[in-house]
Write a protein that holds these residues in place. Structure first.
Motif, PDB file in Angstrom:
ATOM      1  N   SER A 211      31.364   8.556 -40.847  1.00 45.60           N
ATOM      2  CA  SER A 211      32.410   9.635 -41.708  1.00 45.60           C
ATOM      3  C   SER A 211      31.748  10.473 -42.719  1.00 45.60           C
ATOM      4  O   SER A 211      32.207  11.289 -43.119  1.00 45.60           O
ATOM      5  CB  SER A 211      33.279   8.432 -42.227  1.00 45.60           C
ATOM      6  OG  SER A 211      32.600   7.454 -43.134  1.00 45.60           O
ATOM      7  N   GLN A 212      30.633   9.910 -43.239  1.00 40.71           N
ATOM      8  CA  GLN A 212      29.728  10.682 -44.266  1.00 40.71           C
ATOM      9  C   GLN A 212      29.340  11.901 -43.355  1.00 40.71           C
ATOM     10  O   GLN A 212      29.415  13.117 -44.050  1.00 40.71           O
ATOM     11  CB  GLN A 212      28.608   9.942 -44.693  1.00 40.71           C
ATOM     12  CG  GLN A 212      28.849   8.949 -45.715  1.00 40.71           C
ATOM     13  CD  GLN A 212      27.833   7.956 -45.925  1.00 40.71           C
ATOM     14  OE1 GLN A 212      26.870   8.211 -45.711  1.00 40.71           O
ATOM     15  NE2 GLN A 212      28.140   7.086 -46.987  1.00 40.71           N
TER      16      GLN A 212
ATOM     17  N   ALA B  25      39.419  18.825 -41.166  1.00 41.30           N
ATOM     18  CA  ALA B  25      39.055  17.627 -40.747  1.00 41.30           C
ATOM     19  C   ALA B  25      40.051  17.439 -39.410  1.00 41.30           C
ATOM     20  O   ALA B  25      39.620  16.506 -38.360  1.00 41.30           O
ATOM     21  CB  ALA B  25      39.236  16.744 -41.788  1.00 41.30           C
ATOM     22  N   PHE B  26      41.175  17.500 -39.403  1.00 40.99           N
ATOM     23  CA  PHE B  26      42.278  17.230 -38.489  1.00 40.99           C
ATOM     24  C   PHE B  26      41.721  18.049 -37.079  1.00 40.99           C
ATOM     25  O   PHE B  26      41.972  17.394 -36.119  1.00 40.99           O
ATOM     26  CB  PHE B  26      43.541  17.297 -38.659  1.00 40.99           C
ATOM     27  CG  PHE B  26      44.311  15.954 -39.462  1.00 40.99           C
ATOM     28  CD1 PHE B  26      45.169  15.438 -38.679  1.00 40.99           C
ATOM     29  CD2 PHE B  26      44.103  15.889 -40.728  1.00 40.99           C
ATOM     30  CE1 PHE B  26      46.097  14.552 -39.048  1.00 40.99           C
ATOM     31  CE2 PHE B  26      44.878  14.627 -41.159  1.00 40.99           C
ATOM     32  CZ  PHE B  26      45.568  14.021 -40.286  1.00 40.99           C
ATOM     33  N   ARG B  27      41.621  19.203 -37.299  1.00 42.74           N
ATOM     34  CA  ARG B  27      41.080  20.043 -36.068  1.00 42.74           C
ATOM     35  C   ARG B  27      40.011  19.725 -35.432  1.00 42.74           C
ATOM     36  O   ARG B  27      39.898  19.499 -34.317  1.00 42.74           O
ATOM     37  CB  ARG B  27      41.052  21.435 -36.575  1.00 42.74           C
ATOM     38  CG  ARG B  27      40.653  22.307 -35.467  1.00 42.74           C
ATOM     39  CD  ARG B  27      40.465  23.702 -35.807  1.00 42.74           C
ATOM     40  NE  ARG B  27      39.813  24.080 -37.023  1.00 42.74           N
ATOM     41  CZ  ARG B  27      38.078  23.931 -36.843  1.00 42.74           C
ATOM     42  NH1 ARG B  27      37.694  23.839 -35.608  1.00 42.74           N
ATOM     43  NH2 ARG B  27      37.448  24.115 -37.822  1.00 42.74           N
TER      44      ARG B  27
ATOM     45  N   ASP C 168      35.229  10.007 -55.716  1.00 47.92           N
ATOM     46  CA  ASP C 168      34.259  10.929 -55.262  1.00 47.92           C
ATOM     47  C   ASP C 168      34.014  11.018 -53.984  1.00 47.92           C
ATOM     48  O   ASP C 168      33.734  12.143 -53.176  1.00 47.92           O
ATOM     49  CB  ASP C 168      32.810  10.439 -55.913  1.00 47.92           C
ATOM     50  CG  ASP C 168      32.848  10.645 -57.563  1.00 47.92           C
ATOM     51  OD1 ASP C 168      33.798  11.498 -58.082  1.00 47.92           O
ATOM     52  OD2 ASP C 168      32.111   9.922 -58.111  1.00 47.92           O
ATOM     53  N   SER C 169      34.320   9.902 -53.246  1.00 50.25           N
ATOM     54  CA  SER C 169      34.165   9.959 -51.729  1.00 50.25           C
ATOM     55  C   SER C 169      35.454  10.138 -50.829  1.00 50.25           C
ATOM     56  O   SER C 169      35.720   9.619 -49.902  1.00 50.25           O
ATOM     57  CB  SER C 169      33.327   8.656 -51.223  1.00 50.25           C
ATOM     58  OG  SER C 169      34.115   7.706 -51.633  1.00 50.25           O
ATOM     59  N   GLY C 170      36.206  10.996 -51.545  1.00 55.31           N
ATOM     60  CA  GLY C 170      37.668  11.145 -50.998  1.00 55.31           C
ATOM     61  C   GLY C 170      37.625  11.944 -49.471  1.00 55.31           C
ATOM     62  O   GLY C 170      38.244  11.359 -48.724  1.00 55.31           O
ATOM     63  N   LEU C 171      36.956  12.904 -49.387  1.00 50.32           N
ATOM     64  CA  LEU C 171      36.761  13.544 -48.175  1.00 50.32           C
ATOM     65  C   LEU C 171      36.274  12.346 -47.089  1.00 50.32           C
ATOM     66  O   LEU C 171      36.629  12.479 -46.009  1.00 50.32           O
ATOM     67  CB  LEU C 171      35.785  14.776 -48.213  1.00 50.32           C
ATOM     68  CG  LEU C 171      36.044  15.461 -46.769  1.00 50.32           C
ATOM     69  CD1 LEU C 171      37.089  15.835 -46.314  1.00 50.32           C
ATOM     70  CD2 LEU C 171      35.150  16.807 -46.875  1.00 50.32           C
TER      71      LEU C 171
END
Length: 114
Positions: free
Chosen positions: A45-46, A69-71, A94-97
């Protein structure tokens, strides 16, 4: 060959030290926990979030990050409801994405092939 990996054992991995006429198949809560909390998915995920950042650039807004991200993960754009649900997650830390990317990697649409 006889070394078993705990992550793969949760997913009914093949056991090479003995013969089996049929491979076991199951769906258990441990599989969901291994996917969401496991080291592999967290590291991926990172990497996934870094790819999204590279593709959208540093000046992109939250909606653009979610769309990309969805694409990448699901080969489609998010619905309005999905955007509404992901926006607070992406801004919450901070790590939302990375959190959004981890959710996408754990979604049924990503994990299971129809």
């Amino acid at each position: 060959r006889t070394l078993t990996m705990p992550f793969m054992q949760a997913f009914d991995a093949l056991v090479c030290d003995e013969s089996r006429p049929r491979r076991r198949s199951s769906v258990t809560p441990l599989q969901a926990l291994a996917m969401y909390n496991g080291r592999l998915v967290n590291e991926e995920s990172q990497h996934f979030a870094n790819r999204v950042r590279r593709e959208v650039g540093s000046e992109a807004n939250i909606t653009t990050q979610i769309d990309v991200a969805f694409r990448i993960a699901l080969s489609r754009l998010p619905t309005d409801d999905e955007k509404t649900n992901m926006a607070p997650l992406i801004t919450s830390a901070d790590s939302g994405l990375e959190s959004v990317c981890r959710v996408l990697l754990n979604s049924n649409e990503f994990v299971f092939v129809d």
